[in-house]
Design an enzyme around this catalytic site. Structure first.
Site, PDB file in Angstrom:
ATOM      1  N   ASP A 138       0.834  -1.209   0.000  1.00 56.42           N
ATOM      2  CA  ASP A 138       0.000   0.000   0.000  1.00 56.42           C
ATOM      3  C   ASP A 138       0.869   1.259   0.000  1.00 56.42           C
ATOM      4  O   ASP A 138       1.994   1.247   0.502  1.00 56.42           O
ATOM      5  CB  ASP A 138      -0.914  -0.027   1.238  1.00 56.42           C
ATOM      6  CG  ASP A 138      -2.089   0.932   1.104  1.00 56.42           C
ATOM      7  OD1 ASP A 138      -2.351   1.412  -0.030  1.00 56.42           O
ATOM      8  OD2 ASP A 138      -2.746   1.208   2.122  1.00 56.42           O
TER       9      ASP A 138
ATOM     10  N   HIS B 206       2.486   3.526  -8.980  1.00 58.94           N
ATOM     11  CA  HIS B 206       2.224   2.115  -9.279  1.00 58.94           C
ATOM     12  C   HIS B 206       3.404   1.508 -10.059  1.00 58.94           C
ATOM     13  O   HIS B 206       3.778   0.361  -9.843  1.00 58.94           O
ATOM     14  CB  HIS B 206       0.927   1.974 -10.077  1.00 58.94           C
ATOM     15  CG  HIS B 206      -0.294   2.398  -9.300  1.00 58.94           C
ATOM     16  ND1 HIS B 206      -0.518   2.003  -8.005  1.00 58.94           N
ATOM     17  CD2 HIS B 206      -1.363   3.180  -9.643  1.00 58.94           C
ATOM     18  CE1 HIS B 206      -1.670   2.533  -7.578  1.00 58.94           C
ATOM     19  NE2 HIS B 206      -2.196   3.252  -8.555  1.00 58.94           N
TER      20      HIS B 206
ATOM     21  N   LEU C 293      10.732 -20.468  -4.822  1.00 60.05           N
ATOM     22  CA  LEU C 293       9.646 -19.673  -4.238  1.00 60.05           C
ATOM     23  C   LEU C 293       8.325 -19.883  -4.988  1.00 60.05           C
ATOM     24  O   LEU C 293       8.309 -19.928  -6.213  1.00 60.05           O
ATOM     25  CB  LEU C 293      10.045 -18.193  -4.339  1.00 60.05           C
ATOM     26  CG  LEU C 293       9.004 -17.165  -3.904  1.00 60.05           C
ATOM     27  CD1 LEU C 293       8.847 -17.170  -2.394  1.00 60.05           C
ATOM     28  CD2 LEU C 293       9.419 -15.753  -4.376  1.00 60.05           C
TER      29      LEU C 293
HETATM   30  C1  IPE Z   1      -5.399  -2.667  -0.100  1.00 57.90           C
HETATM   31  O1  IPE Z   1      -5.074  -1.319  -0.284  1.00 57.90           O
HETATM   32  C2  IPE Z   1      -5.349  -3.390  -1.395  1.00 57.90           C
HETATM   33  C3  IPE Z   1      -4.038  -3.516  -2.003  1.00 57.90           C
HETATM   34  C4  IPE Z   1      -2.901  -3.117  -1.505  1.00 57.90           C
HETATM   35  C5  IPE Z   1      -4.030  -4.161  -3.293  1.00 57.90           C
HETATM   36  P1  IPE Z   1      -6.204  -0.190  -0.454  1.00 57.90           P
HETATM   37  O2  IPE Z   1      -5.472   1.083  -0.581  1.00 57.90           O
HETATM   38  O3  IPE Z   1      -7.122  -0.568  -1.520  1.00 57.90           O
HETATM   39  O4  IPE Z   1      -6.965  -0.315   0.942  1.00 57.90           O
HETATM   40  P2  IPE Z   1      -7.864   0.716   1.739  1.00 57.90           P
HETATM   41  O5  IPE Z   1      -8.910   1.216   0.799  1.00 57.90           O
HETATM   42  O6  IPE Z   1      -6.952   1.827   2.184  1.00 57.90           O
HETATM   43  O7  IPE Z   1      -8.397  -0.070   2.888  1.00 57.90           O
HETATM   44  C1  IPE Z   2      -1.508   0.362  -3.425  1.00 61.12           C
HETATM   45  O1  IPE Z   2      -1.346   1.740  -3.433  1.00 61.12           O
HETATM   46  C2  IPE Z   2      -1.843  -0.185  -4.777  1.00 61.12           C
HETATM   47  C3  IPE Z   2      -3.237  -0.639  -4.894  1.00 61.12           C
HETATM   48  C4  IPE Z   2      -4.129  -0.618  -3.958  1.00 61.12           C
HETATM   49  C5  IPE Z   2      -3.643  -1.154  -6.190  1.00 61.12           C
HETATM   50  P1  IPE Z   2      -2.572   2.764  -3.377  1.00 61.12           P
HETATM   51  O2  IPE Z   2      -2.980   3.076  -4.781  1.00 61.12           O
HETATM   52  O3  IPE Z   2      -3.646   2.249  -2.500  1.00 61.12           O
HETATM   53  O4  IPE Z   2      -1.875   4.021  -2.737  1.00 61.12           O
HETATM   54  P2  IPE Z   2      -2.467   4.999  -1.639  1.00 61.12           P
HETATM   55  O5  IPE Z   2      -2.958   4.139  -0.509  1.00 61.12           O
HETATM   56  O6  IPE Z   2      -3.564   5.764  -2.292  1.00 61.12           O
HETATM   57  O7  IPE Z   2      -1.304   5.843  -1.240  1.00 61.12           O
HETATM   58 MG    MG Z   3      -4.065   2.443  -0.526  1.00 60.38          MG
END
Ligand code: IPE
Ligand code: IPE
Ligand code: MG
Length: 250
Positions: free
Chosen positions: A28, A45, A139
């Protein structure tokens, strides 16, 4: 090879846990990493995909047997179309380009999640990658794509109910082992440690059943800043813990 930190070794030390068999990561913070730099989210990303490569290689080198990466949740479909398209584009790129490296590093790829919601060509790439890496013995990399634990658990319950209704099993046969064997993770042990980056402290519908006795580690770093050193530190942190599973240590 492993760093000068004396605790980050694979030497057996009876005072410490062995290295985890299964590491799971909620990757995240890509968006915030980009925003901090005044960049579009897609750049976060993209950088996150590089951190995936580093982490997969590092886990292979360390002798970790299973790595589950939460790459796209069932709720992430709610994001704006542009962002979903960017994420699917990166996934497509990753699957197309990583197959050789996975094979070279003896990595077996598996995916969990709702494939029927993914673009058809990505499903084809997943199936091809799973087939072409299935005999690798290093792995096992498990990508959670369009994955949500509630949906996984409901699907298992439905299949079990159908089997009971048809007489294939009896209701009294339903126990924890049978239930686990109907989850998408049936072939894998439960995660020993779940790491979440970005400072959020929640599971966001990730491996809810399987997390029952996982050690949780929440890191403030955004996912694109995750490195091999941070992985080693996370493993050290895990190894210093005591897992009691409800019993008593003394
Ligand atoms: C969780 O992250 C999903 C992934 C890392 C793929 P999100 O950014 O979607 O989660 P919330 O919305 O903060 O809970
Ligand atoms: C994690 O990063 C990737 C996915 C959930 C696909 P985020 O896109 O959730 O990044 P933040 O949480 O908005 O910083
Ligand atoms: Mg996120």
């Amino acid at each position: 090879m492993l760093s000068s930190n004396p605790r980050t070794t694979r030497e057996p030390d009876p005072a410490l846990l062995p290295i985890p068999t299964h590491v799971a990561i909620i990757m995240d913070g890509n968006g915030r990493w980009a925003r901090q730099r005044g960049l579009p989210r897609v750049m976060g990303h993209r950088k996150g995909a590089e951190a995936v490569r580093t982490t997969v290689t590092a886990c292979g080198e360390l002798g970790i047997k299973y790595l589950t990466l939460y790459a796209f949740s069932s709720e992430n479909w709610k994001r704006p179309r542009d962002e979903v398209d960017d994420l699917m584009g990166l996934l497509r790129h990753y699957l197309r380009n990583e197959l050789n490296r996975l094979n070279k590093n003896n990595v077996r790829l598996r995916c969990i999640g709702r494939r029927d919601r993914l673009p058809r060509d990505i499903v084809d790439l997943i199936e091809e990658s799973e087939a072409k890496t299935r005999d690798n013995t290093g792995l096992t990399l498990i990508l959670a794509l369009s994955y949500g634990a509630h949906a996984e658990i409901v699907e298992a319950a439905r299949t079990i109910a159908e089997k009971a209704a048809s007489g294939e099993i009896r209701p009294e046969d339903v126990d924890e082992k049978l239930f686990s064997s109907h989850l998408q993770t049936a072939d894998f042990p439960d995660p020993d440690i779940i790491i979440r980056t970005s400072g959020e402290q929640r599971l966001s519908n990730f491996l809810l059943w399987q997390a029952a006795y996982a050690e949780l580690l929440f890191l403030d770093d955004y996912w694109p800043d995750f490195t091999k050193e941070k992985l080693l530190a996370a493993i050290d942190n895990y190894r210093s813990r005591e897992r009691r599973y409800g019993a008593r240590s003394g």
